[in-house]
Scaffold this active site. Sequence first.
Site, PDB file in Angstrom:
ATOM      1  N   ASP A  75      17.381 -11.121 -17.663  1.00 14.69           N
ATOM      2  CA  ASP A  75      16.579  -9.945 -17.076  1.00 14.69           C
ATOM      3  C   ASP A  75      16.980  -9.778 -15.549  1.00 14.69           C
ATOM      4  O   ASP A  75      17.045  -8.652 -15.125  1.00 14.69           O
ATOM      5  CB  ASP A  75      15.025 -10.303 -17.286  1.00 14.69           C
ATOM      6  CG  ASP A  75      14.713 -10.011 -18.614  1.00 14.69           C
ATOM      7  OD1 ASP A  75      15.449  -9.367 -19.415  1.00 14.69           O
ATOM      8  OD2 ASP A  75      13.639 -10.342 -19.300  1.00 14.69           O
ATOM      9  N   GLY A  76      17.166 -10.972 -14.887  1.00 14.77           N
ATOM     10  CA  GLY A  76      17.469 -10.858 -13.574  1.00 14.77           C
ATOM     11  C   GLY A  76      18.698 -10.142 -13.317  1.00 14.77           C
ATOM     12  O   GLY A  76      18.642  -9.334 -12.221  1.00 14.77           O
ATOM     13  N   ASN A 148      10.357  -4.275 -10.535  1.00 15.63           N
ATOM     14  CA  ASN A 148       9.315  -4.908 -11.106  1.00 15.63           C
ATOM     15  C   ASN A 148       8.201  -5.106  -9.829  1.00 15.63           C
ATOM     16  O   ASN A 148       6.981  -4.636 -10.484  1.00 15.63           O
ATOM     17  CB  ASN A 148       9.705  -6.282 -11.182  1.00 15.63           C
ATOM     18  CG  ASN A 148      10.107  -6.526 -12.693  1.00 15.63           C
ATOM     19  OD1 ASN A 148       9.907  -5.620 -13.552  1.00 15.63           O
ATOM     20  ND2 ASN A 148      10.474  -7.787 -13.090  1.00 15.63           N
ATOM     21  N   GLU A 149       8.277  -5.256  -9.000  1.00 11.53           N
ATOM     22  CA  GLU A 149       7.234  -5.454  -7.711  1.00 11.53           C
ATOM     23  C   GLU A 149       7.798  -5.607  -6.328  1.00 11.53           C
ATOM     24  O   GLU A 149       9.006  -6.058  -6.198  1.00 11.53           O
ATOM     25  CB  GLU A 149       6.371  -6.536  -8.116  1.00 11.53           C
ATOM     26  CG  GLU A 149       6.933  -8.023  -7.833  1.00 11.53           C
ATOM     27  CD  GLU A 149       7.576  -8.453  -9.027  1.00 11.53           C
ATOM     28  OE1 GLU A 149       8.994  -8.992  -8.520  1.00 11.53           O
ATOM     29  OE2 GLU A 149       7.448  -8.784 -10.225  1.00 11.53           O
ATOM     30  N   ASP A 178      -3.115 -15.795  -0.592  1.00 11.93           N
ATOM     31  CA  ASP A 178      -1.790 -16.316  -0.449  1.00 11.93           C
ATOM     32  C   ASP A 178      -0.798 -14.917  -0.422  1.00 11.93           C
ATOM     33  O   ASP A 178       0.267 -15.104  -0.011  1.00 11.93           O
ATOM     34  CB  ASP A 178      -1.483 -17.140  -1.697  1.00 11.93           C
ATOM     35  CG  ASP A 178      -1.963 -18.596  -1.301  1.00 11.93           C
ATOM     36  OD1 ASP A 178      -2.142 -18.953  -0.291  1.00 11.93           O
ATOM     37  OD2 ASP A 178      -1.812 -19.328  -2.374  1.00 11.93           O
ATOM     38  N   ALA A 190       5.669  -9.483 -15.300  1.00 13.05           N
ATOM     39  CA  ALA A 190       6.314 -10.406 -14.584  1.00 13.05           C
ATOM     40  C   ALA A 190       5.326 -11.340 -13.556  1.00 13.05           C
ATOM     41  O   ALA A 190       4.177 -11.860 -14.206  1.00 13.05           O
ATOM     42  CB  ALA A 190       7.423  -9.752 -13.817  1.00 13.05           C
ATOM     43  N   TYR A 191       5.466 -11.454 -12.509  1.00 18.08           N
ATOM     44  CA  TYR A 191       4.731 -12.188 -11.421  1.00 18.08           C
ATOM     45  C   TYR A 191       3.186 -11.926 -11.581  1.00 18.08           C
ATOM     46  O   TYR A 191       2.302 -12.571 -11.495  1.00 18.08           O
ATOM     47  CB  TYR A 191       5.166 -12.157 -10.196  1.00 18.08           C
ATOM     48  CG  TYR A 191       4.314 -12.897  -9.181  1.00 18.08           C
ATOM     49  CD1 TYR A 191       3.682 -13.874  -9.545  1.00 18.08           C
ATOM     50  CD2 TYR A 191       5.078 -12.959  -7.992  1.00 18.08           C
ATOM     51  CE1 TYR A 191       3.208 -14.868  -8.626  1.00 18.08           C
ATOM     52  CE2 TYR A 191       4.594 -13.782  -6.928  1.00 18.08           C
ATOM     53  CZ  TYR A 191       3.758 -14.900  -7.262  1.00 18.08           C
ATOM     54  OH  TYR A 191       3.166 -15.703  -6.342  1.00 18.08           O
ATOM     55  N   ASN A 192       3.035 -10.505 -11.750  1.00 21.58           N
ATOM     56  CA  ASN A 192       1.826  -9.887 -12.075  1.00 21.58           C
ATOM     57  C   ASN A 192       0.941 -10.675 -13.110  1.00 21.58           C
ATOM     58  O   ASN A 192      -0.352 -10.779 -12.812  1.00 21.58           O
ATOM     59  CB  ASN A 192       1.863  -8.280 -12.322  1.00 21.58           C
ATOM     60  CG  ASN A 192       0.463  -7.694 -12.587  1.00 21.58           C
ATOM     61  OD1 ASN A 192      -0.317  -7.498 -11.724  1.00 21.58           O
ATOM     62  ND2 ASN A 192       0.495  -7.389 -13.734  1.00 21.58           N
ATOM     63  N   GLN A 247      14.708 -10.697  -5.154  1.00 23.27           N
ATOM     64  CA  GLN A 247      15.912 -10.612  -4.865  1.00 23.27           C
ATOM     65  C   GLN A 247      16.270 -10.466  -3.567  1.00 23.27           C
ATOM     66  O   GLN A 247      17.445 -10.631  -2.993  1.00 23.27           O
ATOM     67  CB  GLN A 247      16.657  -9.701  -5.979  1.00 23.27           C
ATOM     68  CG  GLN A 247      16.737 -10.282  -7.362  1.00 23.27           C
ATOM     69  CD  GLN A 247      17.375  -9.418  -8.360  1.00 23.27           C
ATOM     70  OE1 GLN A 247      17.808  -8.261  -7.851  1.00 23.27           O
ATOM     71  NE2 GLN A 247      17.633  -9.796  -9.591  1.00 23.27           N
TER      72      GLN A 247
END
Length: 290
Positions: A75-76, A148-149, A178, A190-192, A247
């Site tokens: 995916d990256g 993504n974000e 943070d 993802a991170y979300n 990235q």
Amino acid sequence: MILMQPLSSLSKVGVILRPSSPSLKEFFLQVRSLFEREGIEVMLDSISGGMIGIYGCDFQRLCSESDMLVSIGGDGTLISVVRRSYPYGKPILGINMGRLGFLTDVRQDEVEAFVQKLKAGEYRIDSRLMLEGELSSPKGTQRFFAFNEAIVTRRPISGMIHVKASIGEEPFNTYFGDGLIVATPTGSTAYNISAGGPVVYPYSKNMILTPICAHSLTQRPLVLPSEFEVELEMLEGEFANIVVDGQEIMDFGYGDRLRLKVAERPALLVHKKEHNYFQVLREKFSWGDA
């Protein structure tokens, strides 16, 4: 939004390989042979070519001349290809060589059959919302696109950060913690999601704001419609970072402003005709398992 119509013609594809993976040479040769057998020319980008010892062309030419791009990796790798090729508006096929495969749904053992389906037009093209960002600081203005974000986050050994958020010209919140995630519907998984944000259907037209370890129990994720523009400003505390899709990284300091909005054009992903988002959720997140 789902675009069910395939390309009117497919005569040339551009291939990008996962970086630092010279072992992909044999698989690339297999993929090239499969495409050429169907009468489809294969181009390879120069960085991938240098890695495996095969001639490749520069990325701009690859994007300009190809009808479709093929990302071989995880995916990256696909996210990197989406961001780099975004100005060219080309559909992107992801072949999964990684672990998760949330976006790259064609496995190695499915490539031969899927190449035949590509030639026959038996596939679909999905459109995915992108974010456009503009960072204003004393150093000037930087523009970027996120798949993504975009994340405002404290630095590794710094204290909490204080970020003012406005919707349009209207201040609506300050975040002390943070950091803050501004995600696309695609990036909602993802991170979300790790930060407690909601899963949003990937073809929705929304932005998701999710605080990271906020120092308040009342700070909760917020889902906004796509017509809004979000502005973030550092108020106090140490310098922070802006991280785009994991990235790209930029400094974000006191008084700097970050504007985020939905980009004019979506990214285009190639999928199997039978691709089902909810099935992917069940498989990748083990939902429904006893």
